[in-house]
Design an enzyme around this catalytic site. Structure first.
Site, mmCIF file in Angstrom:
data_model
loop_
_atom_site.group_PDB
_atom_site.id
_atom_site.type_symbol
_atom_site.label_atom_id
_atom_site.label_comp_id
_atom_site.label_asym_id
_atom_site.label_seq_id
_atom_site.Cartn_x
_atom_site.Cartn_y
_atom_site.Cartn_z
ATOM 1 N N HIS A 123 0.839 -1.197 0.000
ATOM 2 C CA HIS A 123 0.000 0.000 0.000
ATOM 3 C C HIS A 123 0.875 1.248 0.000
ATOM 4 C CE1 HIS A 123 -3.978 -1.752 0.675
ATOM 5 N NE2 HIS A 123 -3.375 -2.649 1.446
ATOM 6 N N ALA A 170 12.159 -21.077 9.954
ATOM 7 C CA ALA A 170 10.766 -20.832 10.318
ATOM 8 C C ALA A 170 10.607 -19.523 11.081
ATOM 9 C CB ALA A 170 10.243 -21.994 11.163
ATOM 10 N N ARG A 190 18.630 -12.607 9.345
ATOM 11 C CA ARG A 190 20.074 -12.378 9.273
ATOM 12 C C ARG A 190 20.771 -13.704 9.023
ATOM 13 N NH1 ARG A 190 18.444 -8.640 13.248
ATOM 14 N NH2 ARG A 190 19.219 -6.519 12.872
ATOM 15 N N LYS A 193 24.438 -19.116 9.006
ATOM 16 C CA LYS A 193 25.626 -19.813 8.519
ATOM 17 C C LYS A 193 25.474 -20.035 7.025
ATOM 18 C CE LYS A 193 23.516 -24.205 9.881
ATOM 19 N NZ LYS A 193 23.574 -25.335 10.847
#
Length: 202
Positions: A123, A170, A190, A193
């Site tokens: 939007h 998840a 972030r 590994k």
């Protein structure tokens, strides 16, 4: 008269969608494969589409061979575009939305976990004197390269590319590009590994 014809046509489509969506079992999967092949811009061979699957703007959706949906998947491309490669798999209640000038491109062998959301168009929010609901949409894009796995409850926002062979844990919210071969997680997502390092260390 034209308006009445258009209304009846839309009613027939919605009733047909609802009927096909509800048919259970293997028979239902076969029926949905035939039905959506006729409605989508392209649907490749051997789809397996679970009950509850919905698509809006199917004329703007192309999916390669061996598409798999467990159930309740939702693809929306009204005024937008969704393109997915072969062996594309979505779990329960996945929501992929490119409507209103969005563009979503998904590679081969991509898996998306339950309750995940991809939304390519946002939007407009710039004018505080006008309700956001009335300001229109921005357009935008999302790219998932080949061999990407999104876990359950992942959110991917507009303007993001997730590189080949990446895993998104998840519950992550992906707000920026993900390097190929990465494992990412968190809010915002972030780097956890690299997959090659994980393989090397067992």
């Amino acid at each position: 008269m034209a308006a009445i014809v258009n209304y009846l046509h839309q009613e027939i489509i919605e009733w047909s969608d609802a009927f096909v969506r509800a048919v259970p079992g293997r028979c239902g999967r076969l029926i949905r494969g035939v039905y959506w092949r006729g409605r989508m811009k392209y649907l490749g061979a051997d789809p397996s589409i679970g009950s509850g699957f919905r698509a809006l703007g199917p004329e703007n959706i192309s999916i390669g061979p061996n598409f798999f949906s467990t159930g309740d998947g939702f693809l929306s491309a009204e005024g937008g575009r969704i393109v997915a490669g072969r062996y594309f798999a979505i779990n329960n209640n996945v929501h992929i939305n490119a409507s209103l000038q969005g563009n979503i491109e998904i590679g081969h062998h991509v898996m998306i976990g339950p309750n995940s959301v991809l939304r390519a168009s946002d939007h407009v929010i710039g004018d505080t004197d006008v309700p956001m609901q009335l300001q229109g949409h921005t357009g935008g894009w999302i790219v998932l390269e080949d061999d990407v796995w999104l876990g359950a409850n992942v959110v991917v926002v507009s303007g993001v590319r997730i590189g080949k062979g990446s895993v998104v844990a998840a519950g992550a919210v992906v707000t920026k590009d993900v390097e190929a071969g990465s494992v990412v997680g968190g809010v915002p997502a972030r780097l956890i590994k690299m997959r090659d390092a994980a393989i090397a260390t067992g």
